[in-house]
Scaffold this active site. Sequence first.
Site, PDB file in Angstrom:
ATOM      1  N   SER A  12       0.820  -1.201   0.000  1.00 31.94           N
ATOM      2  CA  SER A  12       0.000   0.000   0.000  1.00 31.94           C
ATOM      3  C   SER A  12       0.858   1.256   0.000  1.00 31.94           C
ATOM      4  O   SER A  12       1.812   1.365   0.763  1.00 31.94           O
ATOM      5  CB  SER A  12      -0.912  -0.009   1.229  1.00 31.94           C
ATOM      6  OG  SER A  12      -1.131   1.304   1.694  1.00 31.94           O
ATOM      7  N   LYS A  13       0.484   2.174  -0.853  1.00 31.39           N
ATOM      8  CA  LYS A  13       1.237   3.412  -0.971  1.00 31.39           C
ATOM      9  C   LYS A  13       1.209   4.182   0.346  1.00 31.39           C
ATOM     10  O   LYS A  13       2.159   4.834   0.727  1.00 31.39           O
ATOM     11  CB  LYS A  13       0.613   4.259  -2.082  1.00 31.39           C
ATOM     12  CG  LYS A  13       1.561   5.267  -2.689  1.00 31.39           C
ATOM     13  CD  LYS A  13       0.826   6.295  -3.491  1.00 31.39           C
ATOM     14  CE  LYS A  13       0.022   5.742  -4.644  1.00 31.39           C
ATOM     15  NZ  LYS A  13      -0.576   6.807  -5.457  1.00 31.39           N
ATOM     16  N   ARG A  14       0.092   4.089   1.039  1.00 28.81           N
ATOM     17  CA  ARG A  14      -0.072   4.825   2.292  1.00 28.81           C
ATOM     18  C   ARG A  14       0.656   4.180   3.461  1.00 28.81           C
ATOM     19  O   ARG A  14       1.335   4.843   4.226  1.00 28.81           O
ATOM     20  CB  ARG A  14      -1.564   4.910   2.638  1.00 28.81           C
ATOM     21  CG  ARG A  14      -2.231   6.174   2.173  1.00 28.81           C
ATOM     22  CD  ARG A  14      -3.607   6.322   2.826  1.00 28.81           C
ATOM     23  NE  ARG A  14      -3.497   6.505   4.265  1.00 28.81           N
ATOM     24  CZ  ARG A  14      -3.234   7.684   4.838  1.00 28.81           C
ATOM     25  NH1 ARG A  14      -3.062   8.748   4.086  1.00 28.81           N
ATOM     26  NH2 ARG A  14      -3.160   7.770   6.146  1.00 28.81           N
TER      27      ARG A  14
END
Length: 483
Positions: free
Chosen positions: A241-243
């Site tokens: 996940s980018k976050r």
Amino acid sequence: MSGPRVRIAPSPTGFMHVGTARTALFNWLFSHQSGGVFILRIEDTDAERNRDEWREGIIAGLHWLGLDFDEGPFLQSDLLPDHVVAAEALFANGYLYPCDCTREEIDERTKGNAKPGYDGHCRDRHVARTDQTALRFRVPDEGTTVVHDVIRGDITFAHDSYEDFIVVRSNGVVLYPLANAVDDRTMKITHIIRGEDLLPTTPKQVMMWEALNHCPEVESVDHPKYAHLPMLVNEQRKKLSKRKDPVAVESYRDQGYLPEAFVNYLALLGWSPRGEEEIVPRSTLIEQFRLEDVSHSPAFFDVKKLTHMNGEYIRALSLEQFIEAATPWVAPWSSEWTPSDRDVPWTREQFDPSLFSHVAHLVQERVATLGEIPAMVSFFFLDDVPFDDVTFEKAIAQDGTAKNVLTLALDAFATVEWSADALHHSTLQLGESLGLALRKSQAPIRCAITGTSVGPPLFESMELLGREVVLERLRGALARAGA
RNA sequence: GGUCCCAUCGUCUAGUGGCCUAGGACAUCACCCUCUCAAGGUGGAGGCACGGGUUCGAAUCCCGUUGGGACUGCCA
């Protein structure tokens, strides 16, 4: 006959995702072993999340990894006219039909249905094309589409599990599945090597590709071969996940991972070289890589293993290479680029390149990333010893004999021959006079000199520091301890 | 829910019917080395998800179960 043509088609996000890097690597390896062409195409058509400067991150990341592309970068936004031509051809030949349903209407109509998704309401309503209508692809009611995947084999998808999907938005924008396929046709891509997350949309692309080949308005193009790479996952076994996950390649560069180590590690995610050795040069990667050998199951991106491997690469560097590689972290002012969010603990005036070149070999075998270097050698360059309070308390303040050790050392080091060996012996002797083993007697001295309990060998360090500095620091520690 | 993908130590993998008493690497534990910390050396623990088949023989082939994941938008 010319070699294969492959591409990566990332959307610009401002940085390079490790998943993109892995896909890029596998494409790069494949093209380089077969005399093919590696192309970069940036899919920048989602206007809401696009900035010109955002594509720089991808290009810089590829360059850092040594995965330079042969053609491009092409921007999908420059290829928009082709998308429209293809969409119009599909429409003209009856593959697309206008639809004026809203999401709400569709949900209302289909909420009780066994099969979710669009119900084909407008298929035969002959809705007039306006700026309120989207264009949907008429998926055959029966039959199947088979995706030929080099890694996974043939995968069969039943047409009745696909709804009539939207190809052109009501505002005229051609959506990803077609746009992407059209660009691949334009660029004569022969092998589409991409993440497994795109597998479910592949049948749509195959269907449209085939439909396009039946449109007299456009040139017929052979279907490409597909290769869907296993997902890179986090500890929760979820897609990175980018976050929540550390996925920016730049951040690894800034921490001091070597590009060759990073590439070597990435290659091990879903593939492995022959034999028992997994640290192999890039030439071996190119030579041995086989798409059909790529693993089918997801791989966890393990920073610990990456870090270990990086340490091995650092230790394999020559001293000159190591000093060169360390420059951005120790002397950014003489470096072409500087890692971001990294403050060097000393000033340009305090830093002594010659001294660093003498201590370099002492830290080279002690760090796993280049970013660890400054903290390990800062005591060489700072005027004030960078004391770690906990260590000081333990090694000096709370230790009954520590002050005696320091006092004796102050006396002995004033006249001892100034060499690591002599300092070693001297410390050994003064420790023995107090009934202390060397590991015990060196502790307060180490703390006084370096400020901490870990670091490069003490006696070599003292030799390099010089008698004056060492005596001064011993006095300083004594004073600090209130003696 | 539907479609599809996947399933060997905690992790990444080797293994493509007999070389498997399942090999390597990271992580982990112990010991050795050692001026600290690392590095290095030696050794240990640790796995074929489960159940049925097929076969003289299965981690390897087939089926099922279970588990995980991806996708399911007028995003890409």
